[in-house]
Design a protein around this motif. Structure first.
Motif, PDB file in Angstrom:
ATOM      1  N   SER A  54       0.471  -1.169  -0.111  1.00 21.57           N
ATOM      2  CA  SER A  54      -0.119   0.493  -0.144  1.00 21.57           C
ATOM      3  C   SER A  54       0.928   0.738   0.058  1.00 21.57           C
ATOM      4  CB  SER A  54      -0.867   0.112   0.985  1.00 21.57           C
ATOM      5  OG  SER A  54      -1.398   1.057   1.024  1.00 21.57           O
ATOM      6  N   HIS A  55       0.840   2.030  -0.757  1.00 19.66           N
ATOM      7  CA  HIS A  55       1.430   3.665  -0.898  1.00 19.66           C
ATOM      8  C   HIS A  55       0.237   4.657  -1.842  1.00 19.66           C
ATOM      9  CE1 HIS A  55       1.859   0.676  -5.352  1.00 19.66           C
ATOM     10  NE2 HIS A  55       1.684   2.655  -5.416  1.00 19.66           N
ATOM     11  N   ALA A  56       0.565   5.785  -1.803  1.00 13.47           N
ATOM     12  CA  ALA A  56      -0.667   6.725  -2.236  1.00 13.47           C
ATOM     13  C   ALA A  56       0.705   7.311  -2.994  1.00 13.47           C
ATOM     14  CB  ALA A  56      -0.973   7.458  -1.437  1.00 13.47           C
ATOM     15  N   ALA A  57      -0.077   7.949  -4.291  1.00 17.40           N
ATOM     16  CA  ALA A  57       0.384   9.235  -5.573  1.00 17.40           C
ATOM     17  C   ALA A  57       0.227  10.046  -5.175  1.00 17.40           C
ATOM     18  CB  ALA A  57      -0.156   8.908  -7.070  1.00 17.40           C
ATOM     19  N   GLY A  58       0.641  10.813  -5.489  1.00 11.40           N
ATOM     20  CA  GLY A  58       0.252  12.834  -6.257  1.00 11.40           C
ATOM     21  C   GLY A  58      -0.722  13.009  -6.748  1.00 11.40           C
ATOM     22  N   GLY A  59      -1.272  12.440  -7.939  1.00 12.07           N
ATOM     23  CA  GLY A  59      -2.069  12.036  -8.401  1.00 12.07           C
ATOM     24  C   GLY A  59      -2.809  11.672  -9.046  1.00 12.07           C
ATOM     25  N   ASP A  60      -3.893  11.580  -9.775  1.00 12.95           N
ATOM     26  CA  ASP A  60      -4.885  10.631 -10.227  1.00 12.95           C
ATOM     27  C   ASP A  60      -4.355   9.128 -11.395  1.00 12.95           C
ATOM     28  OD1 ASP A  60      -6.620  11.430  -9.410  1.00 12.95           O
ATOM     29  OD2 ASP A  60      -8.265  12.361 -11.134  1.00 12.95           O
ATOM     30  N   ALA A  61      -3.929   8.160 -10.922  1.00  7.70           N
ATOM     31  CA  ALA A  61      -3.700   7.793 -11.780  1.00  7.70           C
ATOM     32  C   ALA A  61      -4.224   5.597 -12.347  1.00  7.70           C
ATOM     33  CB  ALA A  61      -2.517   6.121 -10.672  1.00  7.70           C
ATOM     34  N   LEU A  62      -4.027   5.950 -13.596  1.00  7.83           N
ATOM     35  CA  LEU A  62      -4.998   5.044 -14.492  1.00  7.83           C
ATOM     36  C   LEU A  62      -4.004   3.466 -14.625  1.00  7.83           C
ATOM     37  CD1 LEU A  62      -7.407   5.119 -16.898  1.00  7.83           C
ATOM     38  CD2 LEU A  62      -5.090   5.823 -18.794  1.00  7.83           C
ATOM     39  N   VAL A  63      -4.775   2.481 -14.241  1.00 11.15           N
ATOM     40  CA  VAL A  63      -4.281   1.360 -14.790  1.00 11.15           C
ATOM     41  C   VAL A  63      -5.543   0.665 -15.569  1.00 11.15           C
ATOM     42  CG1 VAL A  63      -3.679  -0.596 -13.095  1.00 11.15           C
ATOM     43  CG2 VAL A  63      -3.371   1.383 -11.964  1.00 11.15           C
ATOM     44  N   THR A  64      -4.275   0.343 -16.378  1.00 12.47           N
ATOM     45  CA  THR A  64      -4.593  -1.005 -17.640  1.00 12.47           C
ATOM     46  C   THR A  64      -4.260  -2.254 -17.789  1.00 12.47           C
ATOM     47  OG1 THR A  64      -5.569   1.072 -19.021  1.00 12.47           O
ATOM     48  CG2 THR A  64      -5.404  -0.992 -20.190  1.00 12.47           C
ATOM     49  N   VAL A  97      -1.186  -2.980  -5.072  1.00 19.15           N
ATOM     50  CA  VAL A  97      -1.168  -4.016  -6.305  1.00 19.15           C
ATOM     51  C   VAL A  97      -0.318  -5.433  -6.347  1.00 19.15           C
ATOM     52  CG1 VAL A  97      -0.337  -4.000  -8.643  1.00 19.15           C
ATOM     53  CG2 VAL A  97      -0.657  -1.449  -7.549  1.00 19.15           C
ATOM     54  N   ARG A  98      -1.201  -6.793  -6.251  1.00 23.35           N
ATOM     55  CA  ARG A  98      -0.932  -8.214  -6.340  1.00 23.35           C
ATOM     56  C   ARG A  98      -1.765  -8.777  -7.861  1.00 23.35           C
ATOM     57  NH1 ARG A  98      -2.828 -12.556  -5.007  1.00 23.35           N
ATOM     58  NH2 ARG A  98      -5.670 -11.858  -4.790  1.00 23.35           N
ATOM     59  N   GLY A  99      -0.695  -9.352  -8.501  1.00 24.00           N
ATOM     60  CA  GLY A  99      -1.112 -10.571  -9.541  1.00 24.00           C
ATOM     61  C   GLY A  99      -2.450 -12.057  -8.993  1.00 24.00           C
ATOM     62  N   VAL A 100      -3.049 -11.257  -9.483  1.00 21.53           N
ATOM     63  CA  VAL A 100      -3.800 -12.390  -9.203  1.00 21.53           C
ATOM     64  C   VAL A 100      -3.063 -14.816  -9.963  1.00 21.53           C
ATOM     65  CG1 VAL A 100      -6.016 -13.827  -9.318  1.00 21.53           C
ATOM     66  CG2 VAL A 100      -6.083 -11.459  -8.614  1.00 21.53           C
ATOM     67  N   THR A 101      -3.379 -13.408 -11.185  1.00 24.97           N
ATOM     68  CA  THR A 101      -2.041 -14.745 -12.109  1.00 24.97           C
ATOM     69  C   THR A 101      -0.973 -13.787 -12.721  1.00 24.97           C
ATOM     70  OG1 THR A 101      -2.624 -13.873 -14.008  1.00 24.97           O
ATOM     71  CG2 THR A 101      -3.746 -15.953 -12.745  1.00 24.97           C
ATOM     72  N   ALA A 102      -0.081 -13.986 -12.859  1.00 19.06           N
ATOM     73  CA  ALA A 102       1.502 -13.557 -13.340  1.00 19.06           C
ATOM     74  C   ALA A 102       0.544 -12.089 -14.763  1.00 19.06           C
ATOM     75  CB  ALA A 102       2.181 -14.023 -14.170  1.00 19.06           C
ATOM     76  N   PHE A 103       0.810 -10.615 -14.769  1.00 17.64           N
ATOM     77  CA  PHE A 103      -0.112  -9.700 -15.072  1.00 17.64           C
ATOM     78  C   PHE A 103       0.821  -8.611 -15.604  1.00 17.64           C
ATOM     79  CE2 PHE A 103      -0.444  -7.802 -11.108  1.00 17.64           C
ATOM     80  CZ  PHE A 103      -1.050  -6.564 -11.901  1.00 17.64           C
ATOM     81  N   LYS A 104       0.045  -8.611 -16.423  1.00 14.79           N
ATOM     82  CA  LYS A 104       0.878  -6.818 -16.824  1.00 14.79           C
ATOM     83  C   LYS A 104       0.467  -5.990 -17.114  1.00 14.79           C
ATOM     84  CE  LYS A 104       4.845  -9.844 -20.410  1.00 14.79           C
ATOM     85  NZ  LYS A 104       4.769  -9.847 -21.479  1.00 14.79           N
ATOM     86  N   MET A 105       0.737  -4.135 -16.886  1.00 18.01           N
ATOM     87  CA  MET A 105      -0.067  -3.192 -17.162  1.00 18.01           C
ATOM     88  C   MET A 105       1.067  -2.200 -17.389  1.00 18.01           C
ATOM     89  SD  MET A 105      -0.899  -1.654 -12.801  1.00 18.01           S
ATOM     90  CE  MET A 105       0.481  -0.883 -11.776  1.00 18.01           C
ATOM     91  N   LEU A 106      -0.215  -0.640 -17.743  1.00 21.09           N
ATOM     92  CA  LEU A 106       0.304  -0.157 -17.965  1.00 21.09           C
ATOM     93  C   LEU A 106      -0.684   1.661 -16.694  1.00 21.09           C
ATOM     94  CD1 LEU A 106       1.251   2.564 -20.212  1.00 21.09           C
ATOM     95  CD2 LEU A 106      -1.542   2.588 -21.179  1.00 21.09           C
ATOM     96  N   LEU A 107       0.792   1.784 -16.218  1.00 22.02           N
ATOM     97  CA  LEU A 107       0.366   3.271 -15.552  1.00 22.02           C
ATOM     98  C   LEU A 107       0.731   4.175 -15.894  1.00 22.02           C
ATOM     99  CD1 LEU A 107       0.137   3.731 -12.041  1.00 22.02           C
ATOM    100  CD2 LEU A 107       1.815   3.182 -11.805  1.00 22.02           C
ATOM    101  N   VAL A 108      -0.567   4.872 -15.991  1.00 24.13           N
ATOM    102  CA  VAL A 108      -0.606   6.229 -15.933  1.00 24.13           C
ATOM    103  C   VAL A 108      -1.032   7.005 -14.840  1.00 24.13           C
ATOM    104  CG1 VAL A 108      -0.626   8.359 -17.527  1.00 24.13           C
ATOM    105  CG2 VAL A 108      -1.067   5.670 -18.510  1.00 24.13           C
ATOM    106  N   VAL A 109      -0.476   8.267 -14.348  1.00 24.32           N
ATOM    107  CA  VAL A 109      -0.504   8.587 -12.921  1.00 24.32           C
ATOM    108  C   VAL A 109       0.097  10.199 -13.898  1.00 24.32           C
ATOM    109  CG1 VAL A 109       0.834   9.616 -11.289  1.00 24.32           C
ATOM    110  CG2 VAL A 109       0.863   7.229 -12.159  1.00 24.32           C
ATOM    111  N   VAL A 110      -1.713  11.155 -13.670  1.00 29.95           N
ATOM    112  CA  VAL A 110      -1.170  12.470 -14.059  1.00 29.95           C
ATOM    113  C   VAL A 110      -1.005  13.556 -12.906  1.00 29.95           C
ATOM    114  CG1 VAL A 110      -2.541  13.997 -15.080  1.00 29.95           C
ATOM    115  CG2 VAL A 110      -2.722  11.653 -16.341  1.00 29.95           C
ATOM    116  N   LEU A 111      -0.318  14.271 -12.668  1.00 32.81           N
ATOM    117  CA  LEU A 111       0.338  14.753 -11.379  1.00 32.81           C
ATOM    118  C   LEU A 111      -0.502  16.183 -11.748  1.00 32.81           C
ATOM    119  CD1 LEU A 111       3.345  13.342 -11.341  1.00 32.81           C
ATOM    120  CD2 LEU A 111       1.772  13.437 -10.067  1.00 32.81           C
ATOM    121  N   PRO A 112      -0.443  16.919 -10.821  1.00 28.21           N
ATOM    122  CA  PRO A 112      -1.315  18.763 -10.840  1.00 28.21           C
ATOM    123  C   PRO A 112       0.160  19.619 -11.595  1.00 28.21           C
ATOM    124  CG  PRO A 112      -0.956  18.285  -8.443  1.00 28.21           C
ATOM    125  CD  PRO A 112      -0.418  16.490  -9.175  1.00 28.21           C
ATOM    126  N   ALA A 113      -0.651  20.623 -11.916  1.00 24.79           N
ATOM    127  CA  ALA A 113       0.687  21.742 -12.495  1.00 24.79           C
ATOM    128  C   ALA A 113       1.180  22.129 -11.131  1.00 24.79           C
ATOM    129  CB  ALA A 113      -0.299  22.614 -13.271  1.00 24.79           C
TER     130      ALA A 113
END
Length: 113
Positions: A54-64, A97-113
């Protein structure tokens, strides 16, 4: 010359995000595609039962999720995502974040200006 905005991939070439990083046994592997002041883009490969505490980010994070099955826990609520599914983690929200199975993801973090 301008800074390289997107790195680690050939420009003007078709590629597969899921093939940029391979799952490694009992590991979390990643490849950074961009790390600018307002946006960070990273591809991850996470083995089954591995992940990030568990952690936090300073912007919204889109996980695909690109392939496999992952579990994204946001504010204590687990969300299971399959390939092709996405979720947005709000800025400041504790998440893991945890792998239920082995998996791959794209992470896009959008930070405030």
């Amino acid at each position: 010359m301008a800074a390289e905005l997107i790195k680690n991939v050939a420009k003007e070439q078709i590629f597969s995000l899921s093939k940029l990083v391979e799952v490694e046994e009992e590991q979390v592997a990643s490849l950074t595609l961009s790390q600018m002041p307002g946006c960070k883009v990273t591809v991850f490969a996470i083995d089954a039962n591995e992940g990030m505490a568990s952690h936090a980010a300073g912007g919204d994070a889109l996980v695909t999720v690109l392939e496999g099955t992952g579990e994204i826990t946001i504010n204590g609520v687990p969300h299971t995502l399959e390939a092709g599914e996405s979720v947005v983690i709000p800025a400041g929200a504790p998440h893991a974040v945890r792998g239920v199975t082995a998996f791959k993801m794209l992470l896009v973090v959008v930070l405030p200006a």
